[in-house]
Write a protein that holds these residues in place. Structure first.
Motif, PDB file in Angstrom:
ATOM      1  N   ARG A 142      18.331   6.101  33.163  1.00  0.00           N
ATOM      2  CA  ARG A 142      17.181   6.936  33.509  1.00  0.00           C
ATOM      3  C   ARG A 142      15.956   6.547  32.673  1.00  0.00           C
ATOM      4  O   ARG A 142      14.836   6.503  33.173  1.00  0.00           O
ATOM      5  CB  ARG A 142      17.549   8.405  33.302  1.00  0.00           C
TER       6      ARG A 142
ATOM      7  N   GLU B  15      25.844  11.937  43.064  1.00  0.00           N
ATOM      8  CA  GLU B  15      25.988  13.291  42.533  1.00  0.00           C
ATOM      9  C   GLU B  15      26.741  13.287  41.211  1.00  0.00           C
ATOM     10  O   GLU B  15      26.403  14.023  40.281  1.00  0.00           O
ATOM     11  CB  GLU B  15      26.728  14.157  43.560  1.00  0.00           C
TER      12      GLU B  15
ATOM     13  N   THR C 115      24.375  12.181  38.503  1.00  0.00           N
ATOM     14  CA  THR C 115      23.441  13.244  38.130  1.00  0.00           C
ATOM     15  C   THR C 115      24.092  14.276  37.236  1.00  0.00           C
ATOM     16  O   THR C 115      23.527  14.696  36.221  1.00  0.00           O
ATOM     17  CB  THR C 115      22.889  13.921  39.399  1.00  0.00           C
TER      18      THR C 115
ATOM     19  N   ARG D  31      24.911  12.733  33.724  1.00  0.00           N
ATOM     20  CA  ARG D  31      23.678  12.545  32.941  1.00  0.00           C
ATOM     21  C   ARG D  31      23.168  13.886  32.421  1.00  0.00           C
ATOM     22  O   ARG D  31      22.765  14.018  31.259  1.00  0.00           O
ATOM     23  CB  ARG D  31      22.619  11.857  33.795  1.00  0.00           C
ATOM     24  N   LYS D  32      23.202  14.880  33.281  1.00  0.00           N
ATOM     25  CA  LYS D  32      22.750  16.216  32.877  1.00  0.00           C
ATOM     26  C   LYS D  32      23.644  16.779  31.779  1.00  0.00           C
ATOM     27  O   LYS D  32      23.167  17.380  30.803  1.00  0.00           O
ATOM     28  CB  LYS D  32      22.762  17.138  34.086  1.00  0.00           C
TER      29      LYS D  32
ATOM     30  N   GLU E 286      23.512  22.806  37.597  1.00  0.00           N
ATOM     31  CA  GLU E 286      23.984  21.480  37.977  1.00  0.00           C
ATOM     32  C   GLU E 286      25.496  21.346  37.832  1.00  0.00           C
ATOM     33  O   GLU E 286      26.144  20.644  38.597  1.00  0.00           O
ATOM     34  CB  GLU E 286      23.288  20.410  37.119  1.00  0.00           C
TER      35      GLU E 286
END
Length: 438
Positions: free
Chosen positions: A64, A256, A259, A262-263, A354
């Motif tokens: 990112r 997904e 994401t 990473r979150k 998330e």
């Protein structure tokens, strides 16, 4: 809606070719053997697989940052190296800046721990009667076995050491009871020491060798750097083994998962810093010895959800017990309050829906991974569980949407047969049940 060219579909099998043939059985046997050997290979190199998973986890976060730096015409390889090396440099600088204090307070922890254990022993010995004494004696009692009671080495009471006569069962049981009644804290200390010693050898077997730890760290850094520089390359290799008809769905699942992981990683990094700072402030206010070292331990173990905070609270409570049991209780309450605020305010704000892992699933996953793979399994238990739950959650959402559509379609068919306006009825149905008039 996607249309399928009928000419591309295979010809239907004739009746005589249907069913299992010898070639099909041989093919299935080969596939079963390949799966079995694959599982055996994965088991033998499980530590390496978990290391690659951790590298992928960090590589997603690096990727990112690389995407952001690429806007300034910086090549992805250079941007990835800059991010990784800058992060390591920042961590190394902070450690170098705090190293003298951490080393000094670490020595203080090592010196004060025996006194803390002695204080705990004295407090336990003073609570022999009442409910607390009963609980202590039950905790200190050796576990029973199928053939009787496991006790200390058989030394007869009142019999000279040179005597070869074996003690009776009553004498052995009386000796065990007397030793527990004389000092229950000694028995508890012995059992805790044995359990912690075994747990330490089991949990930290992966990092017992310094050379192995250094090699694993270097491999982790370079893998994260390479994955962050070119994630599409490795995603393409992964999709190359997926049939063309399923690649679109697998690509969505992988996006997904990336994401969510990473979150999760960014959330854990922020939580580690926040918990470390807040713990240091609380320990300073309470006047606990070695606050910086204890806060460093609290922030470091925050990377392991659920279990890490409990592990970091033990040394802080013991150090507070050196001063008084009341201060130890205050530290315990403070640590519980910090975790309560983190779980109900900080983590939900950072994650923002998330990833919502049920606590029971998280605890079971951590326990299972620790028992099977040791400390490295404990480290990857939560992100690995989150990655596994992503496709399950997507499947559940898809099936829920299908179920809702089927229910609405059934209602519309019924209303069409009854000659009723469907829009009016569906508006009433979506608004919920109407309370009956009293």
């Amino acid at each position: 809606m996607t249309t399928i060219d009928q000419d591309l579909l295979p010809e239907p099998l004739s009746p005589e070719r249907r069913g299992w043939r010898t070639a099909d059985l041989a093919r299935a046997s080969v596939v079963a053997l390949a799966v079995w050997f694959g599982l055996q290979l994965a088991w033998s190199v499980s530590s390496l697989l978990f290391l690659v998973f951790l590298a992928t986890l960090f590589g997603l976060a690096v990727g990112r940052g690389v995407d952001y730096l690429e806007r300034f015409r910086i090549r992805r390889g250079i941007a990835s190296a800059l991010i990784v090396l800058s992060t390591l440099g920042a961590i190394g600088g902070v450690l170098a800046w705090t190293a003298p204090t951490l080393i000094e307070q670490g020595k203080q922890l090592q010196t004060e721990f025996p006194e803390a254990i002695h204080k705990v022993q004295t407090w336990i010995d003073s609570k022999r009667t009442g409910l607390v004494g009963t609980l202590i004696k039950s905790a200190a009692t050796p576990p029973a076995t199928a053939g009787g009671v496991t006790v200390a080495p058989p030394v007869a009471v009142g019999v000279p050491a040179t005597s070869t006569r074996k003690p009776t069962a009553a004498q052995v049981l009386r000796q065990a009871a007397d030793s527990i009644a004389a000092s229950p804290s000694e028995a508890i200390k012995k059992r805790i020491t044995e359990q912690l010693g075994g747990a330490s050898r089991y949990l930290f077997s992966f990092v017992s060798n310094t050379l192995t730890a250094v090699a694993a760290f270097v491999l982790l850094v370079f893998l994260a750097m390479y994955i962050g520089a070119e994630p599409e390359v490795y995603r393409g290799w992964l999709l190359s083994v997926v049939p063309a008809t399923s690649r679109a769905q697998v690509r969505l699942v992988l996006a997904e998962i990336a994401t969510v992981l990473r979150k999760w990683l960014v959330t854990q990094m922020i939580a580690m810093v926040v918990i470390g700072v807040v713990s240091m402030i609380v320990l300073l206010l309470l006047g606990v010895k070695a606050p910086f070292a204890l806060a460093f331990i609290a922030g470091l173990f925050e990377f392991i959800p659920t279990v890490g905070p409990v592990m970091s609270a033990v040394p802080a409570v013991l150090m507070a017990f050196v001063d008084s049991p009341e201060k130890a209780l205050a530290v315990l309450i403070a640590y519980w309050g910090i975790q309560f605020l983190e779980n109900n305010l900080l983590i939900p704000y950072l994650m923002r829906g998330e990833m919502d892992l049920p606590p029971a699933i998280t605890l079971v996953a951590q326990s299972l991974m620790t028992l099977v793979f040791g400390f490295v399994g404990l480290m990857v238990a939560v992100p690995l569980t989150a990655a596994v739950l992503v496709p399950l959650r997507m499947m559940a959402e898809r099936e829920n949407a299908r179920e809702k559509a089927m229910v609405k379609q059934g209602k519309l068919e019924d209303m069409a047969r009854a000659d009723v306006d469907p829009d009016t009825v569906m508006d009433v149905a979506d608004s919920g049940p109407v309370p009956a008039a009293s």
